[in-house]
Design a protein around this motif. Structure first.
Motif, mmCIF file in Angstrom:
data_model
loop_
_atom_site.group_PDB
_atom_site.id
_atom_site.type_symbol
_atom_site.label_atom_id
_atom_site.label_comp_id
_atom_site.label_asym_id
_atom_site.label_seq_id
_atom_site.Cartn_x
_atom_site.Cartn_y
_atom_site.Cartn_z
ATOM 1 N N UNK A 51 40.367 72.216 6.094
ATOM 2 C CA UNK A 51 39.258 72.816 6.826
ATOM 3 C C UNK A 51 39.616 74.259 7.163
ATOM 4 N N UNK A 52 38.623 75.108 7.031
ATOM 5 C CA UNK A 52 38.739 76.529 7.319
ATOM 6 C C UNK A 52 37.590 76.903 8.246
ATOM 7 N N UNK A 53 37.622 78.047 8.892
ATOM 8 C CA UNK A 53 36.552 78.400 9.830
ATOM 9 C C UNK A 53 35.159 78.297 9.193
ATOM 10 N N UNK A 54 34.351 77.388 9.726
ATOM 11 C CA UNK A 54 32.996 77.205 9.225
ATOM 12 C C UNK A 54 32.891 76.426 7.937
ATOM 13 N N UNK A 55 33.981 75.828 7.478
ATOM 14 C CA UNK A 55 33.996 75.254 6.125
ATOM 15 C C UNK A 55 34.956 74.070 6.093
ATOM 16 N N UNK A 56 34.513 72.928 5.557
ATOM 17 C CA UNK A 56 35.373 71.751 5.464
ATOM 18 C C UNK A 56 35.225 71.092 4.104
ATOM 19 N N UNK A 57 36.197 70.281 3.765
ATOM 20 C CA UNK A 57 36.135 69.480 2.543
ATOM 21 C C UNK A 57 34.959 68.513 2.639
ATOM 22 N N UNK A 58 34.155 68.425 1.579
ATOM 23 C CA UNK A 58 33.012 67.508 1.592
ATOM 24 C C UNK A 58 32.962 66.674 0.314
ATOM 25 N N UNK A 59 34.122 66.445 -0.291
ATOM 26 C CA UNK A 59 34.176 65.687 -1.528
ATOM 27 C C UNK A 59 34.150 64.188 -1.311
ATOM 28 N N UNK A 378 45.577 74.824 9.990
ATOM 29 C CA UNK A 378 46.042 75.514 11.179
ATOM 30 C C UNK A 378 45.629 76.964 11.273
ATOM 31 N N UNK A 379 44.960 77.491 10.253
ATOM 32 C CA UNK A 379 44.681 78.931 10.240
ATOM 33 C C UNK A 379 43.538 79.307 11.179
ATOM 34 N N UNK A 380 42.632 78.406 11.481
ATOM 35 C CA UNK A 380 41.453 78.771 12.271
ATOM 36 C C UNK A 380 41.826 79.355 13.626
ATOM 37 N N UNK A 381 42.650 78.632 14.395
ATOM 38 C CA UNK A 381 43.024 79.114 15.729
ATOM 39 C C UNK A 381 43.811 80.418 15.637
ATOM 40 N N UNK A 382 44.719 80.499 14.655
ATOM 41 C CA UNK A 382 45.531 81.706 14.505
ATOM 42 C C UNK A 382 44.664 82.917 14.189
ATOM 43 N N UNK A 383 43.768 82.759 13.221
ATOM 44 C CA UNK A 383 42.930 83.887 12.798
ATOM 45 C C UNK A 383 41.966 84.290 13.908
ATOM 46 N N UNK A 384 41.429 83.313 14.626
ATOM 47 C CA UNK A 384 40.510 83.636 15.721
ATOM 48 C C UNK A 384 41.216 84.479 16.786
ATOM 49 N N UNK A 385 42.423 84.077 17.150
ATOM 50 C CA UNK A 385 43.168 84.825 18.175
ATOM 51 C C UNK A 385 43.490 86.240 17.681
ATOM 52 N N UNK A 386 44.020 86.350 16.480
ATOM 53 C CA UNK A 386 44.427 87.654 15.954
ATOM 54 C C UNK A 386 43.236 88.603 15.871
#
Length: 394
Positions: A51-59, A378-386
């Motif tokens: 999962x990435x910001x606004x985007x998740x696996x849907x397979x 784990x990138x969502x929280x990191x990228x949002x903060x940065x």
């Protein structure tokens, strides 16, 4: 800088906050997954955790594990979803500080900008020990960047150095190709693939272990240096540990300590290394039980210690034809002309905010802000903060 999952996540939040930006990528989107992985590799994390910001696996296979091609497609899809302003084929050769920001030199021109986010990852270069220079000329040496599959290396015995996720996967693949394999085992993290009928990474996620912040850890530098856990993503969700490798006929030896006159010398501390990994695995499962409020009798069998582990191996005798260095990776900052590296060449930063150089940030490093930073989810929280810190500084 970088159009992998970390750079694209930063772009998502930059666009959301209406901050003009561009993503520079030396190759193509998800370049490392396209060019620098072996053919049979799959993600260690189950698909539902992609999962990435606004985007998740849907397979159709949420409990499966993506192949490299599927990861490329996933990240490609995210780039299209975000409409990211990616410039591919742009190699950055210099970043230096100027009065009002940064001057970036590339093979495609110059850029002036107020801020730079380094999202080129932690796995740009293989971390090969200096003792590799003493390997006899008749033994082929491969890094995990070079290795693509067993059919592409010479017949004969293989020494795999390193027992993290990469090392155990390659050791098993090479052994099942019919080759004699010796695995040099150093510090490692042991985990079952499943625990109490759920993926072990479900437990890491649900119990909050992955949510531990960088500023809560007793030894942050050690946490960032920990090897990746001994896991493999397979349809049957099997556990891949040293016992499984022993069952397959892989010979276990201690950590590769030195090379002298063509002879590899291994540490005699294998028993202690195995016992420590077993102890930490038990403590992790105890943590899960404590969170669940009930105790399970399900535990890993102790790692079997070889009766007579060899402590030396003659590399001139023909027994070993190839060495695979599964000894980790390191980032490449050779282009960074800003004095922000420590004496070991590591970027000095506090949770992604680079020390001593306002407007310089980093994403995509292990345990950047939380334990989960190592993984795609784990990138969502990191990228949002940065990006929020960047926005405030602007």
């Amino acid at each position: 800088m970088g159009a992998g999952h970390a750079g694209l996540a930063a772009g998502y939040f930059l666009r959301e906050r209406h901050i003009a930006h561009v993503l520079l990528e030396r190759g193509q989107v998800a370049n490392s997954w396209r060019r620098e992985r072996w053919e049979s590799l799959r993600l260690l994390t189950p698909n539902w955790q992609s999962r990435l910001p606004g985007y998740t696996y849907d397979g159709a296979d949420p409990d499966g594990y993506m192949s490299t091609g599927e990861v490329v497609d996933f990240i490609d899809g995210y780039a299209a979803f975000t409409g990211a302003p990616v410039r591919t084929g742009v190699n950055v050769t210099s970043v230096r500080r100027v009065d009002d920001g940064y001057h970036v030199t590339t093979n495609d021109g110059e850029i002036r900008c107020r801020a730079v986010v380094i999202a080129s990852g932690a796995c740009n270069l293989p971390a090969v020990p200096a003792l590799s220079a003493a390997v006899p000329a008749g033994v082929e040496q491969l890094t995990t960047f070079d290795y693509k599959g067993p059919e592409r290396i010479a017949d004969g015995g293989v020494l795999v150095v390193g027992a993290s996720a990469t090392g155990v996967q390659l050791a098993q693949e090479l052994r099942r190709s019919g080759r004699p394999v010796t695995l040099a085992v150093g510090e490692h993290v042991r985990m079952p693939r499943t625990y109490r009928d759920k993926d072990v990474l479900w437990w890491m996620d649900a119990s909050g272990v992955w949510d531990q912040r960088h500023d809560e850890l007793d030894d942050l530098e050690r946490a960032r240096r920990l090897p990746s856990p001994q896991l493999v993503g397979t349809p049957e969700r099997r556990t891949l540990d040293l016992n499984a490798l022993s069952d397959d006929g892989v010979e276990l030896v201690g950590r590769l300590a030195s090379l002298r006159d063509g002879t590899a010398l291994f540490s005699g501390g294998l028993r202690n290394v195995l016992a420590l990994a077993d102890l930490k695995a038990r403590r992790l499962l105890d943590t899960f039980d404590a969170w669940a409020g009930s105790v399970s009798s399900e535990r890993l069998e102790p790692t079997r210690v070889p009766a007579k582990a060899r402590w030396q191996l003659n590399l001139r005798g023909g027994e070993i034809r190839t060495i695979v260095w599964a000894t980790g990776y390191r980032p490449d900052y050779s282009w960074l002309d800003v004095p922000v590296l420590d004496e070991k060449g590591r970027l000095r930063h506090d949770g992604g905010v680079v020390s001593d150089s306002p407007g310089l940030y980093v994403l995509g490093l292990p345990v950047l802000r939380r334990r989960r930073s190592t993984f795609i989810s784990g990138i969502s929280d990191d990228a949002r903060f940065v990006v929020e810190h960047l926005r405030s500084s602007l």
